[in-house]
Design a protein around this motif. Structure first.
Motif, PDB file in Angstrom:
ATOM      1  N   GLU A 283     -23.987 -26.794  14.778  1.00 14.05           N
ATOM      2  CA  GLU A 283     -24.256 -25.942  15.945  1.00 14.05           C
ATOM      3  C   GLU A 283     -25.619 -26.248  16.476  1.00 14.05           C
ATOM      4  O   GLU A 283     -26.583 -26.383  15.722  1.00 14.05           O
ATOM      5  CB  GLU A 283     -24.215 -24.472  15.530  1.00 14.05           C
ATOM      6  N   ARG A 284     -25.677 -26.347  17.783  1.00 13.79           N
ATOM      7  CA  ARG A 284     -26.995 -26.508  18.405  1.00 13.79           C
ATOM      8  C   ARG A 284     -27.147 -25.443  19.486  1.00 13.79           C
ATOM      9  O   ARG A 284     -26.166 -24.900  19.996  1.00 13.79           O
ATOM     10  CB  ARG A 284     -27.189 -27.932  18.911  1.00 13.79           C
ATOM     11  N   THR A 288     -29.976 -23.835  29.938  1.00 18.58           N
ATOM     12  CA  THR A 288     -30.185 -24.685  31.101  1.00 18.58           C
ATOM     13  C   THR A 288     -31.687 -24.903  31.320  1.00 18.58           C
ATOM     14  O   THR A 288     -32.142 -26.029  31.567  1.00 18.58           O
ATOM     15  CB  THR A 288     -29.560 -24.016  32.347  1.00 18.58           C
ATOM     16  N   ASP A 380     -32.852 -14.354  24.220  1.00 20.07           N
ATOM     17  CA  ASP A 380     -31.970 -14.357  23.044  1.00 20.07           C
ATOM     18  C   ASP A 380     -32.701 -13.722  21.865  1.00 20.07           C
ATOM     19  O   ASP A 380     -33.887 -13.979  21.647  1.00 20.07           O
ATOM     20  CB  ASP A 380     -31.561 -15.790  22.678  1.00 20.07           C
ATOM     21  N   LYS A 402     -21.284 -14.299  28.336  1.00 20.46           N
ATOM     22  CA  LYS A 402     -20.948 -15.689  28.006  1.00 20.46           C
ATOM     23  C   LYS A 402     -19.453 -15.762  27.791  1.00 20.46           C
ATOM     24  O   LYS A 402     -18.934 -15.218  26.808  1.00 20.46           O
ATOM     25  CB  LYS A 402     -21.679 -16.118  26.739  1.00 20.46           C
ATOM     26  N   LYS A 407     -22.292 -19.056  31.356  1.00 25.57           N
ATOM     27  CA  LYS A 407     -23.122 -17.859  31.519  1.00 25.57           C
ATOM     28  C   LYS A 407     -22.828 -17.242  32.879  1.00 25.57           C
ATOM     29  O   LYS A 407     -22.864 -17.929  33.894  1.00 25.57           O
ATOM     30  CB  LYS A 407     -24.594 -18.220  31.422  1.00 25.57           C
TER      31      LYS A 407
HETATM   32  P1  AMP Z   1     -26.932 -21.322  29.981  1.00 25.76           P
HETATM   33  O1  AMP Z   1     -27.949 -20.607  30.745  1.00 25.76           O
HETATM   34  O2  AMP Z   1     -25.601 -21.338  30.582  1.00 25.76           O
HETATM   35  O3  AMP Z   1     -27.523 -22.605  29.758  1.00 25.76           O
HETATM   36  O4  AMP Z   1     -26.744 -20.582  28.608  1.00 25.76           O
HETATM   37  C1  AMP Z   1     -27.767 -20.483  27.666  1.00 25.76           C
HETATM   38  C2  AMP Z   1     -27.459 -19.394  26.691  1.00 25.76           C
HETATM   39  O5  AMP Z   1     -26.311 -19.724  25.922  1.00 25.76           O
HETATM   40  C3  AMP Z   1     -28.529 -19.150  25.680  1.00 25.76           C
HETATM   41  O6  AMP Z   1     -29.582 -18.353  26.189  1.00 25.76           O
HETATM   42  C4  AMP Z   1     -27.758 -18.473  24.563  1.00 25.76           C
HETATM   43  O7  AMP Z   1     -27.592 -17.096  24.845  1.00 25.76           O
HETATM   44  C5  AMP Z   1     -26.403 -19.148  24.635  1.00 25.76           C
HETATM   45  N1  AMP Z   1     -26.227 -20.190  23.620  1.00 25.76           N
HETATM   46  C6  AMP Z   1     -26.287 -21.528  23.772  1.00 25.76           C
HETATM   47  N2  AMP Z   1     -26.032 -22.149  22.597  1.00 25.76           N
HETATM   48  C7  AMP Z   1     -25.803 -21.180  21.689  1.00 25.76           C
HETATM   49  C8  AMP Z   1     -25.467 -21.170  20.298  1.00 25.76           C
HETATM   50  N3  AMP Z   1     -25.292 -22.294  19.602  1.00 25.76           N
HETATM   51  N4  AMP Z   1     -25.320 -19.967  19.693  1.00 25.76           N
HETATM   52  C9  AMP Z   1     -25.474 -18.821  20.376  1.00 25.76           C
HETATM   53  N5  AMP Z   1     -25.778 -18.761  21.692  1.00 25.76           N
HETATM   54  C10 AMP Z   1     -25.931 -19.934  22.338  1.00 25.76           C
END
Ligand code: AMP
Ligand code: MCA
Length: 497
Positions: A283-284, A288, A380, A402, A407
């Motif tokens: 998991e990573r 954005t 987060d 999510k 998002k």
């Molecule tokens: P986005 O703005 O669409 O790039 O989404 C980013 C958000 O996705 C982060 O702030 C996290 O809340 C969530 N996210 C991304 N990767 C993970 C992960 N491996 N585990 C939990 N949440 C994640």
């Protein structure tokens, strides 16, 4: 700056760079096609890219990067309202699309340029020009939702793209020998930056499935692909399919690396995949705005059964900060947690060269996103184990949903719903969903209680204005929304579904 794509410089070879279905481009083909595109947009301000899951999208973005022109990937399923906002905000001078793609009326302003995969020698194709831009120059503007209002354009520099991909290469021992398979959309960081620019920066191969199916994953991993990228919904569907699909189990067992990101991978799905394949999903975690922040590290399996690989993925964690990423957890008042005990929860704040430059045209939002000393507030919430592993436990904003790894801001959906004549009041929440992680729920007070709009109609309304993945999956009708004394909707007081 040093080239973003060393494999395209000099005399690129016959190794396959891109494969979309039966359409394949070698590095030589890509250098020629992207070089020709670059030559044609050299004078452009910003270019929008009609980001279908097709090789033209990859060629368009690489061409823009070679030309030093920022690219704005567009979701081809976006509705008029969302596209209209992105186009007026980012003001592209040119839109790049595959020949034959129909573009909506809101894209009539910028000049249209068809991407030619053959490199069109008459346009200067044949070889990739040298990257001319500086490290801090913008590479991409990627639109991402906030809690309220329309999506904001995160400006990502060339440096940010390069350092994040190199940090992942370090963590995963990702090389040009790797063949990545995925089915992610190409208008977000996950599918585009990691899933296309990632393999190209390493000189490796990406195979895109066009649309996600477990059959496609099994076929490609069974036929030479070494890595799989996906969102948790895809791994959930894999976990569900495994018991009845021994070929899928064999294919996953043979992969070098299975990577999940964009949302939390449920421990249950992780364990089911591990039990059926003997492989742990890495998991990573990223955003954005920040590109990649944390990951488990990959080390080759040790043949001795008693030896546990250093940094082995642990279900429920996103691993450790990537090289170059500074990460801290802070309390509500901004005080950093003094030590990591695996229990104390804080907001994740980060610094590093991987961070975005700004939100386009939004200095207010950019300033609000950072602390005075330059830490980016991710929103987060996490705990950190004493050995540094990060476990994400929630999100500060309840108005961010999510769903399927996308998002989505509750506010933008509420605004769209309120534009429907049958809706008097609207509130949007996310509810747990085994497949999507969260599903979008719309709470509606109808304008006419005797004739409320149908759920399907409201879903189509949102899908058509914003994007299909933003449509409510459930609609619940109420006589009124719970409000506090100030008139603010109290979402926590909504009845549970
Ligand atoms: P986005 O703005 O669409 O790039 O989404 C980013 C958000 O996705 C982060 O702030 C996290 O809340 C969530 N996210 C991304 N990767 C993970 C992960 N491996 N585990 C939990 N949440 C994640
Ligand atoms: C259904 N459809 C509709 C409607 N209903 N279209 C218009 N109007 C409607 N009312 C269509 C959809 O467009 C879709 O078409 C099909 O029906 C199925 O829709 P849906 O059920 O929503 O899709 P799904 O197949 O269940 O999608 C699951 C998915 C998808 C494939 C996992 O959610 C997905 O691709 N997620 C990836 C998100 C992602 O990449 N996130 C990265 C951002 P059709 O089938 O033709 O499409 S996060 C990020 O980048 C950060 C940095 C990070 O950490 O990674």
């Amino acid at each position: 700056m040093s080239s973003l794509f060393p494999a395209l410089a000099g005399s690129p070879g016959e190794r396959v760079a891109l494969r979309f279905g039966d359409r394949t481009l070698t590095y030589r083909d890509l250098a020629s096609a992207a070089g020709a595109t670059a030559a044609r947009i050299r004078e452009a301000g910003r270019v929008a890219v009609w980001a279908t899951p097709a090789p033209e999208t990859a060629v368009a973005v690489v061409g823009a990067l070679l030309a030093g022109v920022p690219a704005v990937p567009l979701n081809p399923k976006s509705g008029e309202k969302e596209l209209g906002h992105i186009v007026s905000d980012s003001a592209p001078t040119t839109v790049l699309a595959a020949a034959g793609d129909d573009l909506p009326a809101v894209l009539a302003g910028p000049a249209r340029l068809d991407v030619d995969l053959d490199g069109a020698p008459g346009h200067g194709g044949g070889s990739a020009p040298k990257d001319r831009a500086a490290d801090g120059d913008p590479a991409l503007v990627v639109y991402t939702s906030g809690t309220t209002g329309p999506p904001k354009g995160a400006v990502l520099s060339r440096r940010a793209v390069a350092v994040t991909l190199d940090a992942l290469a370090d963590a995963w021992q990702w090389t040009g020998a790797d063949v990545l398979v995925h089915a992610l959309p190409l208008f977000h960081v996950h599918g585009l930056v990691l899933g296309v620019l990632g393999p190209l920066r390493r000189g490796g191969t990406v195979r895109h499935l066009g649309r996600f199916t477990t059959e496609g994953v099994a076929r490609e991993l069974g036929d030479g692909a070494t890595m799989l990228f996906g969102v948790p919904t895809m791994y959930h569907r894999i976990a569900e399919a495994l018991p009845g699909d021994p070929a899928l189990a064999r294919a996953l067992a043979g992969a070098r690396l299975l990577v999940s990101g964009s949302a939390a991978l449920p421990v249950h799905d992780h364990e089911q995949i591990a039990a059926a394949t003997g492989r742990r999903v890495i998991e990573r975690y990223g955003m954005t705005e920040t590109l990649m922040l944390c990951s488990s590290r990959w080390t080759p399996p040790d043949p001795r059964p008693s030896v546990r690989a250093d940094g082995e993925p642990r279900a429920g964690t996103v691993g450790v900060p990537l090289p170059g990423v500074e990460l801290r957890l802070v309390e509500d008042d901004g005080t950093p947690l003094a030590s990591y005990d695996g229990e104390s929860v804080g907001e994740i704040q980060v610094r590093g060269p991987n961070l975005f430059t700004e939100y386009l045209n939004r200095p207010d939002a950019t300033a609000a996103a950072f602390t005075a000393d330059g830490w980016f507030r991710t929103g987060d919430m996490a705990v950190r184990d004493p050995d540094g592993y990060v476990r994400i436990v929630g999100r500060r904003a309840t108005d961010l949903i999510k769903s399927g790894g996308y998002k989505i801001g509750a506010g933008e959906i509420e605004n769209a719903l309120l534009e429907h004549p049958g809706v008097r009041e609207a509130a949007v929440t996310g509810e747990p969903d085994a497949d999507l992680g969260e599903r979008i729920v719309a709470w509606i007070v109808p304008a006419d209680p005797q004739a409320p709009p149908a759920a399907r109609e409201l879903a189509d309304h949102v899908a058509g204005r914003l994007a299909p993945h933003k449509r409510p999956r459930v609609v619940r009708l109420l006589d009124s929304l719970p409000r506090n004394d100030m008139g603010k909707i109290m979402k926590r007081a909504l009845p549970r579904g």
